[in-house]
Write a protein that holds these residues in place. Structure first.
Motif, mmCIF file in Angstrom:
data_model
loop_
_atom_site.group_PDB
_atom_site.id
_atom_site.type_symbol
_atom_site.label_atom_id
_atom_site.label_comp_id
_atom_site.label_asym_id
_atom_site.label_seq_id
_atom_site.Cartn_x
_atom_site.Cartn_y
_atom_site.Cartn_z
ATOM 1 N N PRO A 89 0.804 -1.226 0.000
ATOM 2 C CA PRO A 89 0.000 0.000 0.000
ATOM 3 C C PRO A 89 0.837 1.276 0.000
ATOM 4 O O PRO A 89 0.407 2.292 -0.549
ATOM 5 N N GLU A 119 -1.205 3.432 -2.760
ATOM 6 C CA GLU A 119 -2.362 4.169 -2.240
ATOM 7 C C GLU A 119 -2.149 5.680 -2.347
ATOM 8 O O GLU A 119 -1.002 6.153 -2.328
ATOM 9 N N PRO A 120 -3.225 6.471 -2.433
ATOM 10 C CA PRO A 120 -3.095 7.934 -2.495
ATOM 11 C C PRO A 120 -2.332 8.476 -1.283
ATOM 12 O O PRO A 120 -2.506 8.001 -0.162
ATOM 13 N N ASN A 155 -2.599 11.291 0.352
ATOM 14 C CA ASN A 155 -3.468 11.846 1.406
ATOM 15 C C ASN A 155 -3.953 10.750 2.352
ATOM 16 O O ASN A 155 -3.948 10.914 3.582
ATOM 17 N N LYS A 156 -4.367 9.654 1.771
ATOM 18 C CA LYS A 156 -4.869 8.537 2.574
ATOM 19 C C LYS A 156 -3.771 7.944 3.442
ATOM 20 O O LYS A 156 -3.971 7.645 4.625
ATOM 21 N N LEU A 157 -2.584 7.782 2.852
ATOM 22 C CA LEU A 157 -1.465 7.214 3.605
ATOM 23 C C LEU A 157 -1.026 8.135 4.737
ATOM 24 O O LEU A 157 -0.743 7.677 5.851
ATOM 25 N N THR A 190 -2.784 10.347 6.322
ATOM 26 C CA THR A 190 -3.795 10.293 7.378
ATOM 27 C C THR A 190 -3.671 9.007 8.175
ATOM 28 O O THR A 190 -3.693 9.017 9.413
ATOM 29 N N ARG A 191 -3.482 7.906 7.479
ATOM 30 C CA ARG A 191 -3.403 6.597 8.133
ATOM 31 C C ARG A 191 -2.194 6.479 9.062
ATOM 32 O O ARG A 191 -2.290 5.927 10.151
ATOM 33 N N ARG A 243 5.940 10.559 -5.806
ATOM 34 C CA ARG A 243 5.207 10.321 -4.567
ATOM 35 C C ARG A 243 6.007 10.815 -3.353
ATOM 36 O O ARG A 243 5.422 11.295 -2.381
ATOM 37 N N LYS A 267 2.902 17.801 1.401
ATOM 38 C CA LYS A 267 1.658 17.749 2.179
ATOM 39 C C LYS A 267 1.956 17.670 3.681
ATOM 40 O O LYS A 267 1.237 18.263 4.495
#
Length: 464
Positions: A10, A14-15, A17-19, A21-22, A320, A327
């Protein structure tokens, strides 16, 4: 993470932003909870023992910083090498880095505990204790030192757990210890009338429980299986771990050196002022720990960034890597601005949470908050940027950026300015150091981001 393969991990698909946050949110919560260990003690001690108790916890605080330094050196260094190895699809190497990191964490924690207990009183004097504060600081530290192996294992092990793809469990480990500490503090301090000893005992019980939870997880690692062989120290793997872990470690060591110097300078110049020695020591201790809440946000963001950046840099997915840094830096800047507003608008209300005091006490605290922390709104970039360089294997730049604010700028200023301005010189040293450090961070990151942009273009060409 079901597999170590780059294509299906992942972290590589995975995006961002999602990573972020996770990984960052649980890391932020874990770091905040870790900072609250000291804040909770300070709150209850302030309302039970008073100003001298608050000053005593400030004297003991450099040892907490040492624990964090060792934790980050072994934890972040191990996690960065672990994720870089996974990105290169080298699971055996990843296993050795994780195992050696665990071995180093517990061994260094045990060694620190022994050294502190042997040299306890001389250390307290070195850290700035006055005769009135000495007994309180010795009582507190003699007990908290017993928890050092578990504190270091928990803080450092949390980085490995996040690198293994379980940021929520990493958070739960730290959160459990903090909740136990918070529940036991009032019981031991007020219910059993144990004072400083009660606060210290509550702290180490929480740390031991958290440490046990980390140990249980490490026996069930997901991406690779840790074996007894992987725990055996290897000079190469330990060296690589230290190399990539030195930047966050040096940042903490720098904080410790500055804290010790500041305590002694506040003791000396405070005695020559209207405030006396104890008021500046107590106020500086509270303000340092409140500021640690803000830094916990930024360090949490940087730790959440680490596995994303390390894996993708190892997998040569440079676009990436750049996106993740930008970010994370934006999030740290937002947190910095919010902290700045709180420190400037509500200093008296914040200091009032830690017990009562004289008008001189509150006057000094308000001035210290507003001046010393004036450039908080740009301070979030340094920990994120220093850890970014560590995460991509450029340890030299990470170490340099870690040292800029504390050692290169702040330490000379807190020695020189008080010679001219008295105790006010301590307050004005920080904003000057903060500004100069931020200028250097921006310079280094502009160059690195340009390089990543070039690598991203070649990445896109190869993909086409």
């Amino acid at each position: 993470m079901p597999t170590t393969r780059t294509g299906s991990n992942p972290l590589g698909v995975e995006p961002i932003n999602k990573l972020l946050t996770r990984f960052a949110v649980p890391s932020i919560i874990a770091m905040l909870v870790s900072a609250l260990y000291n804040i909770v003690d300070q709150l209850f001690i302030g309302h039970s023992v008073g100003t001298l108790g608050n000053a005593a916890t400030n004297i003991a605080f450099p040892l907490t910083i040492v624990c964090t330094a060792l934790s980050l050196m072994c934890g972040i260094g191990g996690a960065a090498n672990f994720n870089l190895s996974l990105g290169r699809n080298e699971p055996d190497e990843a296993r050795r880095y994780a195992g050696n990191s665990v071995c180093m964490l517990f061994s260094l924690g045990l060694l620190l505990c022994i050294v502190v207990r042997i040299f306890l009183q001389p250390l307290m004097f070195l850290f700035g204790a006055t005769s009135d504060i000495m007994d309180y600081s010795v009582t507190y530290t003699s007990i908290t030192s017993l928890g050092f192996p578990f504190l270091i294992l928990t803080t450092g092990g949390s980085n490995l757990i996040r690198a293994d793809g379980s940021p929520r469990f990493s958070m739960v480990c730290t959160l459990t210890g903090a909740v136990i500490n918070t529940v036991l503090d009032p019981l031991f301090i007020f219910g059993f009338n144990m004072g400083m000893a009660g606060a210290a005992l509550a702290t180490i019980i929480g740390q031991i429980i958290s440490g046990i939870m980390v140990i249980v997880y490490l026996t069930r690692f997901k991406t690779v299986q840790l074996t007894l062989k992987s725990l055996l120290p290897s000079l190469k793997h330990c060296r690589d771990i230290v190399t990539l872990g030195m930047a966050p470690c040096f940042n903490q060591v720098a904080m410790m050196v500055v804290q010790i110097a500041m305590n002694n300078i506040l003791r000396h110049y405070g005695a020559q002022s209207n405030y006396g020695s104890e008021i500046p020591l107590a106020c500086a201790g509270i303000i340092t720990k409140v500021n640690m809440i803000f830094f916990s946000l930024c360090i949490g963001i940087s730790q959440g960034l680490q596995p994303i950046v390390s894996f993708n840099y190892g997998a040569k997915k440079y676009r990436r890597v750049r996106e993740a840094y930008m970010k994370a830096a934006a999030a740290a800047t937002i947190a910095s601005c919010i902290a700045f507003l709180c420190f400037q608008l509500f200093p008296r209300q914040i200091i009032g949470l830690f017990g009562s005091g004289t008008e001189e006490y509150f006057h000094f605290a308000e001035e210290y908050f507003r001046i010393f922390l004036f450039f908080t709104f740009i301070n979030g970039l340094q920990p994120v940027s220093a850890n970014f360089f560590t995460s991509i294997g450029k340890a030299g730049k990470g170490i340099f950026l870690s040292l800029t604010r504390q050692i290169i700028f702040l330490l000379p200023l807190i020695v020189i300015l008080p010679m001219v301005m008295g105790i006010d010189g301590v307050m004005f040293s920080a904003p000057i150091a903060d500004f100069m450090a931020a200028v250097l961070v921006i310079y280094f990151m502009r160059r690195e981001l340009k390089e990543l942009t070039v690598l991203s273009a070649s990445e896109n060409t190869e993909a086409a």
